[in-house]
Scaffold this active site. Structure first.
Site, PDB file in Angstrom:
ATOM      1  N   CYS A  43       0.823  -1.209   0.000  1.00 32.78           N
ATOM      2  CA  CYS A  43       0.000   0.000   0.000  1.00 32.78           C
ATOM      3  C   CYS A  43       0.861   1.265   0.000  1.00 32.78           C
ATOM      4  O   CYS A  43       0.687   2.154  -0.821  1.00 32.78           O
ATOM      5  CB  CYS A  43      -0.939  -0.006   1.204  1.00 32.78           C
ATOM      6  SG  CYS A  43      -1.895   1.502   1.361  1.00 32.78           S
ATOM      7  N   CYS A  48      -1.489   1.678  -3.160  1.00 31.68           N
ATOM      8  CA  CYS A  48      -2.480   2.752  -2.923  1.00 31.68           C
ATOM      9  C   CYS A  48      -1.877   4.159  -2.907  1.00 31.68           C
ATOM     10  O   CYS A  48      -2.387   5.057  -3.581  1.00 31.68           O
ATOM     11  CB  CYS A  48      -3.179   2.546  -1.582  1.00 31.68           C
ATOM     12  SG  CYS A  48      -3.470   0.849  -1.129  1.00 31.68           S
ATOM     13  N   LYS A  51       0.091   5.335  -6.151  1.00 32.11           N
ATOM     14  CA  LYS A  51      -0.931   5.372  -7.211  1.00 32.11           C
ATOM     15  C   LYS A  51      -1.832   6.601  -7.085  1.00 32.11           C
ATOM     16  O   LYS A  51      -2.063   7.317  -8.032  1.00 32.11           O
ATOM     17  CB  LYS A  51      -1.727   4.059  -7.143  1.00 32.11           C
ATOM     18  CG  LYS A  51      -2.900   3.912  -8.063  1.00 32.11           C
ATOM     19  CD  LYS A  51      -4.199   4.453  -7.537  1.00 32.11           C
ATOM     20  CE  LYS A  51      -4.640   4.010  -6.186  1.00 32.11           C
ATOM     21  NZ  LYS A  51      -5.096   2.642  -6.105  1.00 32.11           N
ATOM     22  N   TYR A 177      -8.467  -3.565 -11.464  1.00 33.39           N
ATOM     23  CA  TYR A 177      -8.192  -2.306 -10.776  1.00 33.39           C
ATOM     24  C   TYR A 177      -6.906  -1.647 -11.301  1.00 33.39           C
ATOM     25  O   TYR A 177      -6.873  -0.474 -11.654  1.00 33.39           O
ATOM     26  CB  TYR A 177      -7.922  -2.569  -9.286  1.00 33.39           C
ATOM     27  CG  TYR A 177      -9.087  -2.782  -8.385  1.00 33.39           C
ATOM     28  CD1 TYR A 177      -9.812  -3.956  -8.401  1.00 33.39           C
ATOM     29  CD2 TYR A 177      -9.426  -1.812  -7.454  1.00 33.39           C
ATOM     30  CE1 TYR A 177     -10.847  -4.165  -7.505  1.00 33.39           C
ATOM     31  CE2 TYR A 177     -10.461  -2.011  -6.552  1.00 33.39           C
ATOM     32  CZ  TYR A 177     -11.177  -3.192  -6.587  1.00 33.39           C
ATOM     33  OH  TYR A 177     -12.195  -3.398  -5.704  1.00 33.39           O
ATOM     34  N   GLU A 181      -6.422   1.873 -13.468  1.00 34.20           N
ATOM     35  CA  GLU A 181      -5.845   2.997 -12.713  1.00 34.20           C
ATOM     36  C   GLU A 181      -4.551   3.477 -13.378  1.00 34.20           C
ATOM     37  O   GLU A 181      -4.361   4.674 -13.603  1.00 34.20           O
ATOM     38  CB  GLU A 181      -5.561   2.573 -11.274  1.00 34.20           C
ATOM     39  CG  GLU A 181      -6.832   2.415 -10.445  1.00 34.20           C
ATOM     40  CD  GLU A 181      -6.571   2.039  -8.993  1.00 34.20           C
ATOM     41  OE1 GLU A 181      -5.455   1.580  -8.666  1.00 34.20           O
ATOM     42  OE2 GLU A 181      -7.488   2.221  -8.166  1.00 34.20           O
ATOM     43  N   HIS A 438     -27.220  20.144  -2.128  1.00 33.45           N
ATOM     44  CA  HIS A 438     -27.365  20.686  -3.478  1.00 33.45           C
ATOM     45  C   HIS A 438     -26.405  21.839  -3.723  1.00 33.45           C
ATOM     46  O   HIS A 438     -26.223  22.663  -2.834  1.00 33.45           O
ATOM     47  CB  HIS A 438     -28.806  21.170  -3.664  1.00 33.45           C
ATOM     48  CG  HIS A 438     -29.109  21.603  -5.060  1.00 33.45           C
ATOM     49  ND1 HIS A 438     -29.197  20.706  -6.108  1.00 33.45           N
ATOM     50  CD2 HIS A 438     -29.319  22.836  -5.583  1.00 33.45           C
ATOM     51  CE1 HIS A 438     -29.463  21.382  -7.221  1.00 33.45           C
ATOM     52  NE2 HIS A 438     -29.539  22.668  -6.921  1.00 33.45           N
ATOM     53  N   GLU A 443     -26.001  13.919  -4.370  1.00 31.74           N
ATOM     54  CA  GLU A 443     -27.439  14.037  -4.083  1.00 31.74           C
ATOM     55  C   GLU A 443     -28.278  13.155  -5.009  1.00 31.74           C
ATOM     56  O   GLU A 443     -29.421  12.817  -4.693  1.00 31.74           O
ATOM     57  CB  GLU A 443     -27.899  15.495  -4.176  1.00 31.74           C
ATOM     58  CG  GLU A 443     -27.902  16.064  -5.575  1.00 31.74           C
ATOM     59  CD  GLU A 443     -28.412  17.503  -5.643  1.00 31.74           C
ATOM     60  OE1 GLU A 443     -29.423  17.816  -4.987  1.00 31.74           O
ATOM     61  OE2 GLU A 443     -27.788  18.323  -6.346  1.00 31.74           O
TER      62      GLU A 443
END
Ligand code: NDP
Length: 453
Positions: A43, A48, A51, A177, A181, A438, A443
């Site tokens: 990671c 992670c 990346k 993934y 990516e 909003h 939303e």
């Protein structure tokens, strides 16, 4: 009566190993962790974190383009790969140090070197034996290349993060993934990218609409995507040492200076000495564990990518905390793999939570699907043609929300909050009763009123 040097000896100081070691020490256990590489595991060092930092870098490309519609004008933009890599490496070195501090502060001994299990209670590092009441294997995984002629000329994600220069063009194999990516990062930074996927679908473990939608969005951004296609062979180019020639299963040849395999990962079990203790593994090398992460050998446990359940950092963290609590707090906690949210940092981002439509149809008699595709407010002025997809799957009999999926900016940030609601068993009526914020993309999830199916 046995005497042990440690109550817990953890092999591997990645996300899961560090978390389990720290928690075990906090519960009063005497703990050591052995690590041959930099602290933090995949990671921090090759996953992670680098990346995501590089994904931020790549997003500036479209940010600059979007700015004009809002009245901004600027000179020619230039990107410097060396600066990005140096700054990224600096941040990773800082994180390596923080991991060391976390362990030291928790009074966990850090032992640098490759660890080998000698028997059910003994680990050897640098020729020295350590006796431990419990051994925890958290050695992670590594990327694998498919076997094909010239595959040694290609790289994996491990080397990607240290490339000396931004490739002029790249062929990325895979549709998971990592493929989407890294293809998005390369594309955003100005590299000509061809993504080659052996099947019709990308992100195959997710709701099928996500992959289809992402293919369309990535193509709009200039990534060439070849489906039902594989790399057959790669050859070096004698006249240009940077260049490689890729032959595809559709008969085409592509010249490229970077061939990146993102074709899956395998558990790190080589040289661990599992056979010395008789620890059983699956065919792909994944260590077999029960619901308490215990292997078939009473004193040996395993968590994270090496058990190949869900290769995600937060999952390894949760598994590590469960092992520490169960061993040193007399707990009997179990890990739930339900409703785990996850995001793919492709451009645009993808996020997924709960059941896919296909799975929901298998498991539930009557389901309702709510779906919305739209252009985010920002792009009414930016001129970008990027669109969002939001999809919710509901059990028509109980009104429980079964799955939420999206493609669009900050999808991971949006899905995290809904994951709490799903964890609490949210119903569609409760989602409908929630007031939207909003104007946001998020939303849309609380305003989808009409089922499409
Ligand atoms: P994945 O298993 O997700 O994807 C592998 C891809 O390679 C699939 O598209 C697969 O095709 C293809 N493939 C596999 N073998 C071959 C082959 N021999 N020839 C051609 N194509 C092949 O692996 P990744 O390497 O992308 O990622 C590993 C794991 O790491 C992920 O599953 C995820 O758990 C984790 N991860 C999570 C991230 C995040 O949370 N954002 C980021 C990166 C990784 P097919 O679809 O046909 O099977």
């Amino acid at each position: 009566m046995h005497t042990y040097d440690y109550d817990l000896f953890t092999i591997g100081a990645g996300s899961g190993g560090v978390r389990a070691s720290r928690f075990a020490a906090q519960y009063g256990a005497r703990v050591a962790v052995a690590e041959a590489g930099p602290l933090g595991g995949t990671c921090v060092n090759a996953g992670c974190i680098p990346k995501k930092l590089m994904s931020y870098a790549a997003h500036y490309h479209s940010d600059f383009a979007d700015a004009a519609g809002f009245g901004w004008s600027m000179g020619e933009q230039q990107f410097d790969w060396a600066t990005l890599i140096a700054n990224k490496d600096k941040e990773i070195a800082r994180l390596n140090g923080i991991y060391g501090q976390i362990l030291t502060n928790a009074k966990v001994d850090i032992i640098t070197g490759h660890a080998q299990i000698a028997d059910a209670h003994t680990v050897i590092v640098n020729g020295k034996s350590y006796r431990a009441k419990h051994i925890l294997i958290a050695t992670g995984g590594h990327p694998v290349k498919p076997e094909l002629p010239g595959s040694e000329l290609g790289i994996t994600s491990d080397e990607f993060f240290h490339l000396p220069a931004l490739p002029r063009s790249a062929v990325v194999q895979g549709g998971g993934y990592i493929a989407v990516e890294l293809a998005s990062i390369l594309n955003g930074l100005g590299c000509q990218v061809t993504l080659v996927q052996r099947g019709q679908q990308i992100l195959r473990s997710m709701d099928a609409d996500l992959g289809h939608f992402l293919i369309a969005e990535m193509r709009k951004k200039g990534v060439e995507i070849a489906l039902d296609t594989s790399i057959v062979s790669i050859t070096a180019d004698d006249s240009d040492t940077q260049n490689k020639r890729v032959t595809l299963s559709d008969g085409r040849t592509l010249d490229s200076d970077c061939i990146l395999f993102a074709t899956g990962r395998k558990p790190n079990v080589k040289g661990l000495g599992l056979e010395n203790a008789g620890v059983l593994v699956r065919e792909n090398g994944a260590i077999i564990v029960d619901e308490h992460f215990a292997t078939n050998v009473d004193s040996i446990y395993a968590i994270g990518d090496v058990i190949d359940r869900m290769a995600l950092t937060p999952v390894a963290l949760a598994e590590g905390m469960i092992v520490a609590a169960n061993l040193f707090q007399h707990g009997r906690k179990l890990m739930s793999y339900e409703n785990i949210p996850t995001a793919v940092f492709s451009h645009p981002n993808v996020a997924t939570l709960g059941m896919t439509e296909a799975r929901a149809r298998e498991k539930h008699k009557h389901i309702k699907i709510f779906k919305s595709e739209f252009k985010a407010l920002k792009h009414t002025l930016s001129g970008s043609t990027e669109r969002c997809l939001m999809k919710m799957i509901v059990d028509a009999d109980t009104d429980r929300v079964l799955g939420m999926h999206m493609v669009g900016a900050d999808a991971g940030e949006i899905i995290q909050g809904f994951a709490v609601a799903m964890q609490c068993g949210v119903t569609k009526a409760q989602v409908d009763a929630t007031i939207g914020v909003h104007p946001t993309i998020a939303e849309e999830f609380v305003t989808m009123r009409t089922a499409v199916v």
